[in-house]
Design an enzyme around this catalytic site. Sequence first.
Site, PDB file in Angstrom:
ATOM      1  N   THR A  16      70.964  62.239  41.983  1.00  0.00           N
ATOM      2  CA  THR A  16      69.957  61.238  42.332  1.00  0.00           C
ATOM      3  C   THR A  16      70.646  59.953  42.773  1.00  0.00           C
ATOM      4  OG1 THR A  16      68.445  62.153  40.682  1.00  0.00           O
ATOM      5  CG2 THR A  16      67.944  59.970  41.516  1.00  0.00           C
ATOM      6  N   CYS A  50      58.534  67.978  56.745  1.00  0.00           N
ATOM      7  CA  CYS A  50      59.468  68.554  57.712  1.00  0.00           C
ATOM      8  C   CYS A  50      59.370  67.894  59.076  1.00  0.00           C
ATOM      9  CB  CYS A  50      59.231  70.059  57.825  1.00  0.00           C
ATOM     10  SG  CYS A  50      59.806  70.977  56.377  1.00  0.00           S
ATOM     11  N   ASP A 104      63.541  79.297  52.173  1.00  0.00           N
ATOM     12  CA  ASP A 104      64.674  79.739  52.985  1.00  0.00           C
ATOM     13  C   ASP A 104      65.319  80.998  52.421  1.00  0.00           C
ATOM     14  OD1 ASP A 104      64.395  77.724  54.851  1.00  0.00           O
ATOM     15  OD2 ASP A 104      65.806  76.377  53.858  1.00  0.00           O
TER      16      ASP A 104
END
Length: 346
Positions: A138, A16, A89
């Site tokens: 991907t 992050c 989240d």
Amino acid sequence: METEVKLTKLASCAGCGAKVGAGTLVSMLEGFRTHQDPRLIVGYDKSDDASVYVITEDTALVQTTDFFPPIVDDPFLYGQIAAANALSDVYAMGGTPRLALNIMCLSEQMEKEAVQEILRGGYDKAYEADTIITGGHTIQGAEPIYGLAVSGFVHPKKVLTNSGAKPGDVLILTKPLGIGILTTAAKADLVEQPLLDRIYRQMATLNKAARNIMVKYGAHSCTDVTGFALLGHGFEMAQGSGCTVHIVTDQVPYHKEAYELASMGFIPAGAYRNRNYAEAGVTVTRSDITLPMQDILYDPQTSGGLLMAIPEHEAEQCLRELQDSIPSAAKVGYVTEKQDNWIYLE
């Protein structure tokens, strides 16, 4: 699993810490034309952890996505951490994740076995969360990236946002800080393996148990502490709630080794972005709150804990139950009516 090419060497940023600064995001999204829908009760304009869309009077859809470059070299562990971070989240909104999609970027230097292990780590953590990965997308690129787009559900009247804190609430944090500092120092081989193993376990731990406990005690507000650090996410909570957040620094859980490393200058770039974003809204009330301690409070976390605002009369019992399964959980502050600034460090 050991890989011939270390994953963290393929990325310029880790975890992050790669997150774009909060202030930058706000300015980039200004002025866009968007549809309005009364069923969308939480959108991107709220600076929240996920969007929430009401489906029926009893069910709302929670949607989020999160992905980042490798923060560890073990591909299975990287997959676990990235998946736990994305699932968090939904937990922060008081919801339950149910479906997910893989998001992946492959570097040409990655071996097939490493790619499989990343995906296996993601599936392993999704399985633990009772969530089904139904597919994904991907691509190839210069740096590896992995994460999930997650859908979950919550009762529309039980949604937790980062803007619901009320005066009198007690703030509880469930995971210790210092991850960004420690992983930065680890690149210079200054972190012993037992400590690395400890923070790796922490990052791979779901916030599922924390969510299940906090909803029992009528939490008013919640956010997970990730890339914007405790003070960045706390700043958003204070502004969104129209209240002042008080952080009692002596009570904040953090990895003690991070303090010494911060004093030596091992500060991730994301911490400086977080300071630039939130510092004007933070008042330091004591001269003995040192710069390394402040750095820890601005330190970007990867797959961090939940910061929850619990009604005062429920806080002690909630904390005791949290500590039964999450020993690091701690009371870190409280909420008052709006004062001269948004956050006070005490």
